[in-house]
Design a protein around this motif. Structure first.
Motif, mmCIF file in Angstrom:
data_model
loop_
_atom_site.group_PDB
_atom_site.id
_atom_site.type_symbol
_atom_site.label_atom_id
_atom_site.label_comp_id
_atom_site.label_asym_id
_atom_site.label_seq_id
_atom_site.Cartn_x
_atom_site.Cartn_y
_atom_site.Cartn_z
ATOM 1 N N LYS A 404 0.842 -1.212 0.000
ATOM 2 C CA LYS A 404 0.000 0.000 0.000
ATOM 3 C C LYS A 404 0.868 1.250 0.000
ATOM 4 O O LYS A 404 0.591 2.223 -0.715
ATOM 5 N N ASN A 405 1.923 1.247 0.818
ATOM 6 C CA ASN A 405 2.793 2.422 0.902
ATOM 7 C C ASN A 405 3.511 2.690 -0.421
ATOM 8 O O ASN A 405 3.737 3.853 -0.790
ATOM 9 N N CYS A 406 3.872 1.614 -1.139
ATOM 10 C CA CYS A 406 4.502 1.801 -2.448
ATOM 11 C C CYS A 406 3.538 2.466 -3.423
ATOM 12 O O CYS A 406 3.927 3.346 -4.203
ATOM 13 N N LEU A 407 2.277 2.060 -3.374
ATOM 14 C CA LEU A 407 1.271 2.699 -4.222
ATOM 15 C C LEU A 407 1.047 4.144 -3.791
ATOM 16 O O LEU A 407 0.856 5.026 -4.636
ATOM 17 N N ALA A 408 1.093 4.381 -2.479
ATOM 18 C CA ALA A 408 0.907 5.750 -1.977
ATOM 19 C C ALA A 408 2.041 6.658 -2.441
ATOM 20 O O ALA A 408 1.817 7.816 -2.808
ATOM 21 N N LEU A 409 3.270 6.147 -2.423
ATOM 22 C CA LEU A 409 4.410 6.928 -2.895
ATOM 23 C C LEU A 409 4.259 7.256 -4.382
ATOM 24 O O LEU A 409 4.467 8.399 -4.805
ATOM 25 N N ALA A 410 3.887 6.258 -5.169
ATOM 26 C CA ALA A 410 3.686 6.491 -6.605
ATOM 27 C C ALA A 410 2.599 7.533 -6.833
ATOM 28 O O ALA A 410 2.736 8.419 -7.686
ATOM 29 N N THR A 493 5.683 0.717 -11.715
ATOM 30 C CA THR A 493 5.307 -0.666 -11.407
ATOM 31 C C THR A 493 5.524 -0.954 -9.923
ATOM 32 O O THR A 493 6.506 -0.510 -9.338
ATOM 33 N N VAL A 494 4.583 -1.699 -9.344
ATOM 34 C CA VAL A 494 4.747 -2.234 -7.989
ATOM 35 C C VAL A 494 4.423 -3.723 -8.069
ATOM 36 O O VAL A 494 3.332 -4.100 -8.496
ATOM 37 N N VAL A 516 13.517 -17.344 8.793
ATOM 38 C CA VAL A 516 12.234 -17.167 8.089
ATOM 39 C C VAL A 516 12.483 -16.475 6.751
ATOM 40 O O VAL A 516 13.261 -15.521 6.672
ATOM 41 N N ARG A 517 11.805 -16.976 5.706
ATOM 42 C CA ARG A 517 11.915 -16.341 4.392
ATOM 43 C C ARG A 517 11.107 -15.041 4.377
ATOM 44 O O ARG A 517 9.945 -15.020 4.771
ATOM 45 N N PRO A 518 11.702 -13.956 3.897
ATOM 46 C CA PRO A 518 10.939 -12.717 3.777
ATOM 47 C C PRO A 518 10.143 -12.695 2.474
ATOM 48 O O PRO A 518 10.344 -13.521 1.585
ATOM 49 N N GLY A 519 9.244 -11.734 2.349
ATOM 50 C CA GLY A 519 8.620 -11.419 1.077
ATOM 51 C C GLY A 519 9.380 -10.264 0.442
ATOM 52 O O GLY A 519 10.139 -9.557 1.109
ATOM 53 N N ILE A 520 9.183 -10.084 -0.857
ATOM 54 C CA ILE A 520 9.889 -9.019 -1.583
ATOM 55 C C ILE A 520 8.883 -8.212 -2.401
ATOM 56 O O ILE A 520 7.969 -8.775 -3.006
ATOM 57 N N ILE A 521 9.047 -6.903 -2.391
ATOM 58 C CA ILE A 521 8.265 -6.017 -3.255
ATOM 59 C C ILE A 521 9.239 -5.276 -4.162
ATOM 60 O O ILE A 521 10.183 -4.646 -3.694
ATOM 61 N N HIS A 522 9.022 -5.388 -5.461
ATOM 62 C CA HIS A 522 9.786 -4.620 -6.438
ATOM 63 C C HIS A 522 8.949 -3.391 -6.780
ATOM 64 O O HIS A 522 7.748 -3.514 -7.038
ATOM 65 N N ARG A 523 9.572 -2.218 -6.829
ATOM 66 C CA ARG A 523 8.775 -1.024 -7.138
ATOM 67 C C ARG A 523 9.620 0.084 -7.741
ATOM 68 O O ARG A 523 10.839 0.109 -7.599
ATOM 69 N N SER A 524 8.944 0.953 -8.464
ATOM 70 C CA SER A 524 9.555 2.208 -8.885
ATOM 71 C C SER A 524 8.634 3.319 -8.405
ATOM 72 O O SER A 524 7.441 3.096 -8.189
#
Length: 658
Positions: A404-410, A493-494, A516-524
């Motif tokens: 959500k924060n990545c979308l908010a930044l975009a 892209t997010v 523990v394996r983390p999750g990853i978010i790729h974003r611009s």
């Protein structure tokens, strides 16, 4: 059978009827204007015969589906005209598109004079008012028909159809026949307003490995006044085309000896790019909690094999081989098409606790992608570009909030740039019918896609979905915008990624001391800076908001006697970071003012005796024309506030004449 119409009314027929017959039965006027039908949600040709109960909407040429049918039929008229004037031309494909239609031919190139002659021939065809006749053939007969007519591209298309496919054709006029699934108008006589726009090259089936064809673009509308309105707007768009305007404004250029898709940013363009980069880096680092990295421009194949890019994306990469041993992968290096695997190793270099998460890495990345030559255009699609790239490595319970924060930044970036109303959001999904293109399990894909769907719904962001547009390792939100010609490109892209943490053996230590394996978010956040610059050139027709302008003020002294005061004003501007120049040329004032307008400057300040004596400046702007005489300190405060707040002042067209 019962036919339920759009308004909910029901018509009953004792025998089967075509959609066209039903339209004529409902009203003579509807029969004349009908273009196609929608049967139980599927677009159908008017000639389609209905035999069972169904829902039916009859579309006229004023409806979107009907307008598309009108344009598709016009493309066939275009093809018929070309075959009449250029008999050796071979037919390829001719679909309707968002704003018109095109048809591809294996033929000579077409000049504007050729297009005008083709239009004249189309007029004759339409005046004859030929009906379009639909027929089907078995595969062998269909192939023979096209072979006999020396249409090799149509033969190839037929051979590529499934064995059980219906192979359909339309015939019109003096024996013109085209392979086509339709739908089409009943007759060409309903084509009233059309125009051939341009001609260009296009590879057969979009691949540079195939023949280069000649494509003719055109458009059609129900009424002539609609066509005229469109053509007027098209002329304005051409004036906004970044590929032309950016060169005219000396923002960028290209040189054959350097290479296609490798633009040179000139000083003004580089200044805009620098302003954007500094802004994005500052807000990411200072306001959104990112840590900046700097990683290599190339790596061994081992890295890309680990990330799977070597197997899924190698054709899009530039690979540097050892000239003495070109097949030895151990001696190869590849320019990076992305930064993600490099940043994974930044994360892996240090142990991390659950308390450290999320880790937000960002980088102003120079990337390289081997784009097809036919796809490259100006700054929108290039082979080397700069990306506002970032990767968030997070605990699973943080994924939704961070996405959500990545979308908010975009969204914040787009609002600041003034382009938030020009975009569409797309949920780009995997294609379950093409599993070889993707890694991972179907249930994980479906789950992550649902997470993104829920996020967009919760944020009340309108979006549409598209199969087959995901990256090979995860679904994403693509924020798309159209250029002046209607072509849609992804600008931001997010992306949700459930797989790379395992591929790269990434982990953090949880509160129980377990890995523990983390999750990853790729974003611009602003996407490719080159593509964003192209977008802004077209959005503002070169009249950028003041904070983005490479020259924000031009100082114009009335004569040489006031050069000293102009230098004093310049010194104050420099102290306050205002980008400016002094026009000391021996030209008339009217000429200098007109040039400043043509250069699309936000402000010019004129200084003479009165301004020097009073420590003032006479201000002219493209926002309000003559803004009057202001104390120098007041003007500096005004423009600095405008730059600091990144205000977008409304343009007043009549201001230039004041």
């Amino acid at each position: 059978m019962k036919i339920t119409l759009k308004d909910g009314s029901v018509k009953e027929y004792s025998e089967k009827k075509s959609i066209y017959e039903i339209a004529c039965d409902l009203s003579e006027g509807l029969g004349r204007m009908a273009a196609c039908g929608i049967v139980d949600g599927e677009i159908k040709d008017l000639r389609t015969v209905l035999e069972n109960d169904c829902n039916l909407t009859i579309c006229t040429i004023n409806d979107p589906e009907g307008l598309s049918t009108l344009r598709h039929t016009t493309s066939h008229v275009l093809a018929q005209a070309v075959k009449k004037l250029f008999p050796e031309a071979k037919l390829a494909i001719g679909p309707s598109i968002d704003e018109g239609f095109y048809y591809d031919f294996d033929s000579q190139s077409f000049s504007r004079e050729d297009l005008d002659n083709i239009e004249a021939e189309m007029k004759k065809i339409i005046k004859d008012g030929a009906e379009l006749k639909y027929f089907e053939l078995p595969r062998a007969e269909a192939i023979k028909l096209m072979e006999d007519r020396n249409e090799p591209y149509k033969v190839e298309l037929i051979n590529d159809l499934p064995e059980d496919a219906t192979i359909s054709f339309y015939e019109q006029g003096d024996g013109f026949i085209d392979l086509c699934a339709g739908p089409h108008l009943m007759s060409v006589k309903n084509i009233k307003a059309y125009k051939l726009i341009s001609s260009s090259g296009a590879y057969w089936r979009g691949s540079e490995k195939n023949a280069m064809l000649t494509r003719i673009y055109g458009t059609a509308f129900p009424k002539k006044d609609e066509l005229e309105t469109y053509l007027t707007g098209l002329a304005d768009r051409k004036n906004r085309d970044h590929n032309k305007l950016g060169r005219d404004m000396e923002l960028f250029t290209t040189v054959d000896v350097i290479g296609q898709g490798l633009p040179l940013l000139m000083p003004k363009g580089a200044k805009i790019m620098q302003t954007l980069i500094r802004w994005i880096e500052d807000i990411e680092d200072n306001e959104w909690g990112y840590e900046r990295t700097k990683t290599p421009l190339m790596a061994k194949p081992d890295l890309y094999k680990q990330s799977q890019h070597w197997y899924h994306y190698k054709d899009g990469m530039f690979v540097i081989a050892d000239p003495q041993d070109p097949e030895n992968e151990d001696k190869m290096l590849a320019l990076r098409p992305m930064t993600c695997p490099f940043q994974y190793y930044v994360f892996k270099a240090t142990p991390h606790s659950y308390r450290d998460m999320p880790k937000r890495y960002s980088e102003t990345s120079t990337l390289f992608r081997n784009e097809d030559s036919g796809e490259m255009h100006g700054l929108t699609r290039v082979r080397q570009f700069t990306l506002s790239e970032g990767h968030l490595i997070v605990r699973p319970d943080q994924m939704v909030e961070e996405f959500k924060n990545c979308l908010a930044l975009a969204k914040y970036v787009m609002e600041t740039l003034g382009v938030q109303d020009d975009v569409k959001y797309r949920l780009s999904k995997w294609d379950p019918n093409n599993k070889d293109k993707y890694i991972g399990e179907p249930e994980v894909w479906e789950q992550t896609q649902q997470h993104i769907r829920d996020i967009l719904t919760e944020l009340e962001i309108p979006f549409y979905e598209a199969d087959g547009e995901a990256a090979f390792y995860g679904p994403k939100v693509d924020i798309n915008a159209k250029n002046v010609y209607g072509k849609e490109d992804t600008v931001i892209t997010v992306q949700w990624d459930e797989y790379n943490a395992e591929l790269f053996d990434m982990y953090y230590i949880d509160e129980n001391g377990e890995k523990v394996r983390p999750g990853i978010i790729h974003r611009s956040s602003v996407g490719s800076y080159e593509r964003s610059l192209a977008w802004l050139i077209e959005k503002y027709a070169g009249k950028f908001p003041t904070w983005l302008c490479p020259e924000q003020v031009r100082i114009i002294p009335i004569s040489e006697k006031y050069f000293d005061y102009a230098e004093e004003v310049s010194k104050e501007f420099k102290k306050n970071g205002i980008l400016h120049t002094i026009d000391k040329r021996s030209e008339k004032m009217g000429f200098k003012i007109r040039e400043a307008r043509l250069d699309r400057l936000p402000y010019m300040v004129i200084v003479g005796e009165k301004e020097r004596d009073d420590r003032t400046v006479s201000v002219r702007s493209r926002f309000a024309g003559d803004e009057g005489v202001k104390p120098l300190s007041d003007f500096i405060n005004q423009i600095c506030e405008e730059i600091r707040t990144k205000t977008i002042r409304e343009e007043v067209p009549e201001a230039e004449g004041k």
